[in-house]
Write an enzyme that holds these catalytic residues in place. Sequence first.
Site, PDB file in Angstrom:
ATOM      1  N   LYS A   1      31.160  66.123  31.434  1.00 30.70           N
ATOM      2  CA  LYS A   1      32.410  65.440  31.116  1.00 30.70           C
ATOM      3  C   LYS A   1      33.597  66.359  31.413  1.00 30.70           C
ATOM      4  O   LYS A   1      33.445  67.584  31.390  1.00 30.70           O
ATOM      5  CB  LYS A   1      32.438  65.107  29.617  1.00 30.70           C
ATOM      6  CG  LYS A   1      31.551  63.943  29.213  1.00 30.70           C
ATOM      7  CD  LYS A   1      31.708  63.635  27.740  1.00 30.70           C
ATOM      8  CE  LYS A   1      30.810  62.487  27.322  1.00 30.70           C
ATOM      9  NZ  LYS A   1      31.146  61.199  27.949  1.00 30.70           N
TER      10      LYS A   1
ATOM     11  N   ASP B   1      29.571  61.827  18.645  1.00 31.06           N
ATOM     12  CA  ASP B   1      28.632  60.929  19.320  1.00 31.06           C
ATOM     13  C   ASP B   1      27.391  60.638  18.461  1.00 31.06           C
ATOM     14  O   ASP B   1      26.469  59.977  18.910  1.00 31.06           O
ATOM     15  CB  ASP B   1      28.226  61.533  20.678  1.00 31.06           C
ATOM     16  CG  ASP B   1      27.956  60.475  21.731  1.00 31.06           C
ATOM     17  OD1 ASP B   1      28.344  59.311  21.517  1.00 31.06           O
ATOM     18  OD2 ASP B   1      27.342  60.812  22.760  1.00 31.06           O
TER      19      ASP B   1
ATOM     20  N   ARG C   1      21.726  55.453  25.823  1.00 33.17           N
ATOM     21  CA  ARG C   1      20.724  54.402  26.042  1.00 33.17           C
ATOM     22  C   ARG C   1      19.337  54.985  26.238  1.00 33.17           C
ATOM     23  O   ARG C   1      18.335  54.326  25.932  1.00 33.17           O
ATOM     24  CB  ARG C   1      21.168  53.516  27.221  1.00 33.17           C
ATOM     25  CG  ARG C   1      21.373  54.275  28.496  1.00 33.17           C
ATOM     26  CD  ARG C   1      22.226  53.515  29.508  1.00 33.17           C
ATOM     27  NE  ARG C   1      23.670  53.655  29.251  1.00 33.17           N
ATOM     28  CZ  ARG C   1      24.619  53.079  29.981  1.00 33.17           C
ATOM     29  NH1 ARG C   1      24.294  52.296  31.005  1.00 33.17           N
ATOM     30  NH2 ARG C   1      25.892  53.255  29.699  1.00 33.17           N
TER      31      ARG C   1
ATOM     32  N   ASP D   1      27.707  65.532  22.920  1.00 32.16           N
ATOM     33  CA  ASP D   1      27.505  64.956  24.246  1.00 32.16           C
ATOM     34  C   ASP D   1      28.475  65.593  25.243  1.00 32.16           C
ATOM     35  O   ASP D   1      29.625  65.179  25.349  1.00 32.16           O
ATOM     36  CB  ASP D   1      27.711  63.438  24.188  1.00 32.16           C
ATOM     37  CG  ASP D   1      27.552  62.789  25.558  1.00 32.16           C
ATOM     38  OD1 ASP D   1      27.017  63.459  26.479  1.00 32.16           O
ATOM     39  OD2 ASP D   1      27.947  61.613  25.701  1.00 32.16           O
TER      40      ASP D   1
HETATM   41  N1  BES Z   1      29.178  58.998  24.223  1.00 29.77           N
HETATM   42  C1  BES Z   1      29.624  58.467  25.449  1.00 29.77           C
HETATM   43  C2  BES Z   1      30.515  57.246  25.279  1.00 29.77           C
HETATM   44  C3  BES Z   1      31.905  57.510  24.755  1.00 29.77           C
HETATM   45  C4  BES Z   1      32.878  58.018  25.566  1.00 29.77           C
HETATM   46  C5  BES Z   1      32.215  57.154  23.473  1.00 29.77           C
HETATM   47  C6  BES Z   1      34.152  58.212  25.080  1.00 29.77           C
HETATM   48  C7  BES Z   1      33.486  57.332  22.972  1.00 29.77           C
HETATM   49  C8  BES Z   1      34.461  57.860  23.784  1.00 29.77           C
HETATM   50  C9  BES Z   1      28.426  58.052  26.307  1.00 29.77           C
HETATM   51  O1  BES Z   1      27.309  58.839  26.183  1.00 29.77           O
HETATM   52  C10 BES Z   1      28.883  58.125  27.721  1.00 29.77           C
HETATM   53  O2  BES Z   1      29.158  59.197  28.168  1.00 29.77           O
HETATM   54  N2  BES Z   1      28.953  56.977  28.379  1.00 29.77           N
HETATM   55  C11 BES Z   1      29.409  56.923  29.728  1.00 29.77           C
HETATM   56  C12 BES Z   1      28.549  55.940  30.467  1.00 29.77           C
HETATM   57  C13 BES Z   1      28.769  55.928  31.936  1.00 29.77           C
HETATM   58  C14 BES Z   1      28.297  57.234  32.540  1.00 29.77           C
HETATM   59  C15 BES Z   1      28.022  54.776  32.538  1.00 29.77           C
HETATM   60  C16 BES Z   1      30.868  56.472  29.723  1.00 29.77           C
HETATM   61  O3  BES Z   1      31.229  55.614  28.910  1.00 29.77           O
HETATM   62  O4  BES Z   1      31.638  57.010  30.506  1.00 29.77           O
HETATM   63 ZN    ZN Z   2      27.054  59.818  24.451  1.00 32.59          ZN
HETATM   64 MN    MN Z   3      27.386  60.485  27.481  1.00 32.65          MN
END
Ligand code: BES
Ligand code: ZN
Ligand code: MN
Length: 498
Positions: free
Chosen positions: A280, A291, A354, A273
């Site tokens: 990111k 992920d 999601r 991811d």
């Molecule tokens: N895989 C990530 C969540 C994550 C981040 C898990 C860091 C473990 C450590 C997920 O896909 C993600 O990027 N979520 C975003 C959602 C946001 C954009 C609403 C997040 O948590 O920043």
């Molecule tokens: Zn993710």
């Molecule tokens: Mn993500």
Amino acid sequence: MRYLTKVTSPDKFSTQCLILGVFEGRQPGESLGKLDKSAATAIKSALKKRDISGKSGQTLMLYDVDGIHAERVMLVGLGKKKSLSAKSLASAMEKAVSQLNDNAARDCALLMPPEFADTSSLYAAARDLVLTAEGQLYRFDQCKSKKDRPAHPLSKMTLITGSRTASTAVRKALTHAQAIASGMNLAKTLANLPGNICTPSYLADQAKKIGSNSSKLKVSALTEKQMEKLGMGALLSVSRGSREPAKLIVMDYRGGPANSRPVVLVGKGLTFDAGGISLKPSANMDEMKYDMCGGASVIGTLQACAELQLPINVVGIIPSSENLPDGAANKPGDIVTSMAGLTIEILNTDAEGRLILCDALTYAERFKPAAVVDIATLTGACVVALGHHTTGLLANDDKLADELFQAGNDINDPCWRLPMNDDYSRQLDSNFADIANIGGKGAGTITAACFLGKFTEKYKWAHLDIAGTAWKSGDKSATGRPVPMLMQMLLRRSKLAE
Ligand code: BES
Ligand code: ZN
Ligand code: MN
């Protein structure tokens, strides 16, 4: 490692290392009573030298102990006698196991503290001991050309008990725990593998390999073409930015009556991811190979179900894809149509979990599930809320939530419930589509669950957010969680757990 149990007198048992527990204050507890007189005297005089106090985790190695057949005796501090528990025994034994793995002894035998009086505490003690020992012995060195392996690895542990009933409980625990540990180890290894090796196709192949070992487990994987026919527009939109084809892995375990509704486990299998166009930051981005830990935990759990031949039906569904920036990738503002027909405005391409999960959750309907549990490294917000110790739990059914909470507590793999209601759901309102894929500031874990909740109204559902618990950030290693919690739930449903 192999684990056995035996009813025998510890002083006469042939082993390279006999392990005896000592409580704080140099109290050998009831263990001494299990040794003959000369052996008990020898242990007592060793304790008098004060090299061990009995604090949890301390060890003292003794050689040529009078009256004891074993080559060595290892005294292990068990902490306070009054706080002896399955968990305290396991954590006291942690260091002992790695010491034995590093020294010359290849086999050992532990006298189970006679203080564990009933079969259910013995069951839990033996189970937790195996899970801890296997955790200590796990190595991931698949990608190192030179392996740093111990010269005399520990390969056998016998748990000595005082009665047939005790031994029966311990034997059952060993069977369960070894299957759970293998499932955890598989989940860890899949997770620790880098994204260029562990792709969606690799995950699908590994799952199929597990299926080929069991007549009760059928594994298949939908291709992008098949997903397109089903209308999985949300899942496929994430995969469009990747050169690796997405897979929807389906592991169908039938151990119960044909008409009994399955528990369906849905695991997020994002093999890398990067965030997509909503890229990111680069620091620690390598950790986003993890992920797919939700998916890995589902594969590990299904393997354990098949190994134990549980008398229930369990289906694993793993939507698997990469999330990368690309000319064909999702863009902020794009609107896609999910398999359920709901349109989704993608305001942040990094909220991709999601998107792949919602179509998998709709797909789950066709199995007429008794309950659906999804497992996902879904939100960074969950790490803020619960840190790295406790998994986030959200559900549309109180009984299912309680069941998971209890299972996690029983097996030291805890989760904690967060609320869900329409106030949070409204944060997902979109100007242009049925829903947005992000819920704005605040309660990120809850709004993510609310998003999934729109696709799970037809069945009992719980969501486990394992963003904080699936791997350790510092030493970068997967934990295998929540395989124990899921297995404890399934063992209970099978009426097999003590
Ligand atoms: N895989 C990530 C969540 C994550 C981040 C898990 C860091 C473990 C450590 C997920 O896909 C993600 O990027 N979520 C975003 C959602 C946001 C954009 C609403 C997040 O948590 O920043
Ligand atoms: Zn993710
Ligand atoms: Mn993500």
